[in-house]
Design a protein around this motif. Sequence first.
Motif, PDB file in Angstrom:
ATOM      1  N   LEU A   1      24.140  -6.436  -4.999  1.00 48.30           N
ATOM      2  CA  LEU A   1      23.562  -6.025  -3.714  1.00 48.30           C
ATOM      3  C   LEU A   1      22.789  -4.722  -3.856  1.00 48.30           C
ATOM      4  O   LEU A   1      21.711  -4.564  -3.269  1.00 48.30           O
ATOM      5  N   ARG A   2      23.357  -3.761  -4.628  1.00 45.39           N
ATOM      6  CA  ARG A   2      22.651  -2.499  -4.828  1.00 45.39           C
ATOM      7  C   ARG A   2      21.339  -2.710  -5.563  1.00 45.39           C
ATOM      8  O   ARG A   2      20.316  -2.111  -5.227  1.00 45.39           O
ATOM      9  N   LYS A   3      21.360  -3.561  -6.579  1.00 43.25           N
ATOM     10  CA  LYS A   3      20.136  -3.829  -7.332  1.00 43.25           C
ATOM     11  C   LYS A   3      19.093  -4.512  -6.451  1.00 43.25           C
ATOM     12  O   LYS A   3      17.906  -4.180  -6.491  1.00 43.25           O
ATOM     13  N   LYS A   4      19.541  -5.451  -5.633  1.00 45.98           N
ATOM     14  CA  LYS A   4      18.617  -6.149  -4.746  1.00 45.98           C
ATOM     15  C   LYS A   4      17.996  -5.178  -3.739  1.00 45.98           C
ATOM     16  O   LYS A   4      16.780  -5.209  -3.480  1.00 45.98           O
ATOM     17  N   ALA A   5      18.815  -4.279  -3.156  1.00 37.74           N
ATOM     18  CA  ALA A   5      18.295  -3.296  -2.193  1.00 37.74           C
ATOM     19  C   ALA A   5      17.312  -2.345  -2.865  1.00 37.74           C
ATOM     20  O   ALA A   5      16.284  -1.977  -2.281  1.00 37.74           O
ATOM     21  N   TYR A   6      17.604  -1.962  -4.104  1.00 36.44           N
ATOM     22  CA  TYR A   6      16.719  -1.047  -4.833  1.00 36.44           C
ATOM     23  C   TYR A   6      15.374  -1.704  -5.104  1.00 36.44           C
ATOM     24  O   TYR A   6      14.320  -1.093  -4.920  1.00 36.44           O
ATOM     25  N   VAL A   7      15.407  -2.966  -5.532  1.00 38.43           N
ATOM     26  CA  VAL A   7      14.159  -3.689  -5.797  1.00 38.43           C
ATOM     27  C   VAL A   7      13.343  -3.847  -4.514  1.00 38.43           C
ATOM     28  O   VAL A   7      12.121  -3.671  -4.497  1.00 38.43           O
ATOM     29  N   GLU A   8      14.021  -4.162  -3.414  1.00 41.54           N
ATOM     30  CA  GLU A   8      13.320  -4.310  -2.136  1.00 41.54           C
ATOM     31  C   GLU A   8      12.714  -2.989  -1.694  1.00 41.54           C
ATOM     32  O   GLU A   8      11.604  -2.947  -1.145  1.00 41.54           O
ATOM     33  N   GLN A   9      13.439  -1.886  -1.921  1.00 43.95           N
ATOM     34  CA  GLN A   9      12.911  -0.568  -1.559  1.00 43.95           C
ATOM     35  C   GLN A   9      11.660  -0.237  -2.363  1.00 43.95           C
ATOM     36  O   GLN A   9      10.678   0.279  -1.825  1.00 43.95           O
ATOM     37  N   LEU A  10      11.680  -0.540  -3.655  1.00 42.90           N
ATOM     38  CA  LEU A  10      10.497  -0.318  -4.488  1.00 42.90           C
ATOM     39  C   LEU A  10       9.312  -1.144  -4.006  1.00 42.90           C
ATOM     40  O   LEU A  10       8.181  -0.656  -3.936  1.00 42.90           O
ATOM     41  N   GLU A  11       9.572  -2.398  -3.660  1.00 41.15           N
ATOM     42  CA  GLU A  11       8.488  -3.269  -3.205  1.00 41.15           C
ATOM     43  C   GLU A  11       7.922  -2.795  -1.874  1.00 41.15           C
ATOM     44  O   GLU A  11       6.710  -2.795  -1.662  1.00 41.15           O
ATOM     45  N   ASN A  12       8.801  -2.369  -0.954  1.00 40.57           N
ATOM     46  CA  ASN A  12       8.325  -1.850   0.328  1.00 40.57           C
ATOM     47  C   ASN A  12       7.490  -0.594   0.137  1.00 40.57           C
ATOM     48  O   ASN A  12       6.460  -0.407   0.799  1.00 40.57           O
ATOM     49  N   SER A  13       7.904   0.281  -0.771  1.00 40.61           N
ATOM     50  CA  SER A  13       7.134   1.497  -1.049  1.00 40.61           C
ATOM     51  C   SER A  13       5.775   1.149  -1.629  1.00 40.61           C
ATOM     52  O   SER A  13       4.759   1.759  -1.277  1.00 40.61           O
ATOM     53  N   ARG A  14       5.745   0.148  -2.511  1.00 39.37           N
ATOM     54  CA  ARG A  14       4.466  -0.265  -3.094  1.00 39.37           C
ATOM     55  C   ARG A  14       3.533  -0.830  -2.017  1.00 39.37           C
ATOM     56  O   ARG A  14       2.329  -0.524  -1.991  1.00 39.37           O
ATOM     57  N   LEU A  15       4.085  -1.644  -1.105  1.00 37.28           N
ATOM     58  CA  LEU A  15       3.267  -2.231  -0.043  1.00 37.28           C
ATOM     59  C   LEU A  15       2.734  -1.148   0.900  1.00 37.28           C
ATOM     60  O   LEU A  15       1.577  -1.199   1.318  1.00 37.28           O
ATOM     61  N   LYS A  16       3.580  -0.163   1.233  1.00 39.27           N
ATOM     62  CA  LYS A  16       3.135   0.922   2.111  1.00 39.27           C
ATOM     63  C   LYS A  16       2.024   1.730   1.456  1.00 39.27           C
ATOM     64  O   LYS A  16       1.049   2.115   2.107  1.00 39.27           O
ATOM     65  N   LEU A  17       2.170   2.004   0.161  1.00 40.72           N
ATOM     66  CA  LEU A  17       1.144   2.751  -0.549  1.00 40.72           C
ATOM     67  C   LEU A  17      -0.166   1.982  -0.589  1.00 40.72           C
ATOM     68  O   LEU A  17      -1.241   2.547  -0.356  1.00 40.72           O
ATOM     69  N   THR A  18      -0.079   0.677  -0.856  1.00 38.98           N
ATOM     70  CA  THR A  18      -1.289  -0.154  -0.876  1.00 38.98           C
ATOM     71  C   THR A  18      -1.957  -0.177   0.491  1.00 38.98           C
ATOM     72  O   THR A  18      -3.182  -0.066   0.610  1.00 38.98           O
ATOM     73  N   HIS A  19      -1.131  -0.298   1.542  1.00 38.75           N
ATOM     74  CA  HIS A  19      -1.679  -0.331   2.902  1.00 38.75           C
ATOM     75  C   HIS A  19      -2.349   0.993   3.248  1.00 38.75           C
ATOM     76  O   HIS A  19      -3.434   1.011   3.848  1.00 38.75           O
ATOM     77  N   LEU A  20      -1.730   2.116   2.874  1.00 34.77           N
ATOM     78  CA  LEU A  20      -2.308   3.423   3.157  1.00 34.77           C
ATOM     79  C   LEU A  20      -3.633   3.603   2.418  1.00 34.77           C
ATOM     80  O   LEU A  20      -4.605   4.125   2.986  1.00 34.77           O
ATOM     81  N   GLU A  21      -3.693   3.149   1.169  1.00 36.40           N
ATOM     82  CA  GLU A  21      -4.947   3.233   0.415  1.00 36.40           C
ATOM     83  C   GLU A  21      -6.049   2.417   1.085  1.00 36.40           C
ATOM     84  O   GLU A  21      -7.206   2.840   1.153  1.00 36.40           O
ATOM     85  N   GLN A  22      -5.692   1.246   1.600  1.00 40.62           N
ATOM     86  CA  GLN A  22      -6.680   0.418   2.301  1.00 40.62           C
ATOM     87  C   GLN A  22      -7.156   1.092   3.578  1.00 40.62           C
ATOM     88  O   GLN A  22      -8.353   1.056   3.904  1.00 40.62           O
TER      89      GLN A  22
END
Length: 332
Positions: free
Chosen positions: A64-85
């Motif tokens: 569960l911790r690994k899954k939450a960590y991976v999801e957090q990384l993906e959400n951060s990547r999506l937010k960064l991509t959205h901000l760049e756009q």
Amino acid sequence: MAYASPGTDTSTDLDTDEKNQMLELGQFASLTASDSGDRSKDKQGQKVLRRLAQNREAARKSRLRKKAYVEQLENSRLKLTHLEQELQRARQQGIFIPSPGDQLHPTRENGNLLCSLDYARWQEDHNKQIDELRAALNAHAGDDDLRRIIDSIVAHYGEAFRLNGIAAKADAVHVLSAMWKTPVERCFLWLGEFRPSELLKLLASHLEPLTEQQLASLCNLQQSSQQSEEDLSQGVKSLQQSVVEILASGSLCPAGSSGNAANCSGQMAVAIGKLGTLQNFLQEADNLRLQTLQQMQRILTTRQSARALLAISDYFSRLRALSSLWIARPRG
């Protein structure tokens, strides 16, 4: 920090856990089979069972911790991509947002950047609210749901004016020029933002049918807004004239001359003090804008208010689109 993609495979952890559990089960089976009547072996078997349960729980929590960590990384990547756009679209529309490599002045340019980013974030949230309102209106949502969204949008306008007030305390002249907006938008600004009476005019064709009482109330609101705008505009005009008179008075200060340096410094100090009062005019203008929106909301029905806010948003969207076309127009 190593980056884990959303597709990170956790099967290795699962295989290891299962192997450990199978090994311990084998040990448990061999222990119980050798002497099933021995109480000490039974106690040891119970310990093995407890250990197996603890291992399973620890493995589950680890996954569960690994899954939450991976999801957090993906959400951060999506937010960064959205901000760049968003930043890229803002630059294309002519909004002043420096690139990371630009040399920024420690005060003024950093303030420009913060205003630009605040405006971009505000506009993004506003667009989401407008989309929600449009969908609710098309789905024939109830008045309670519409009212909730309308109140949220009007409060969000209030947040924009609050940000303007903070920026005006630091640099009222910068807020007056509103360099974070597109070039065409800046052509139609009044004291850093929209003119309330003009918005009321453009709403007339979007709110029919209106009762006679509503028409009269909107007409009175438009006239009172226009009168307040004229008073504020006259105050700014008087301020500008007084600054001109201060700068034009007294003798010249030629380069390299120290005779009139004190006089020139005094003139500039008085002029800067005058310009500082721009903050009060900007604050009064924003108060007028928010009050006009709130009073319009009281005059109209819930669905009329929803259509009015959509019409206002569409108008500003067309201004930004016109600015993009103007920037991209063929030259020569």
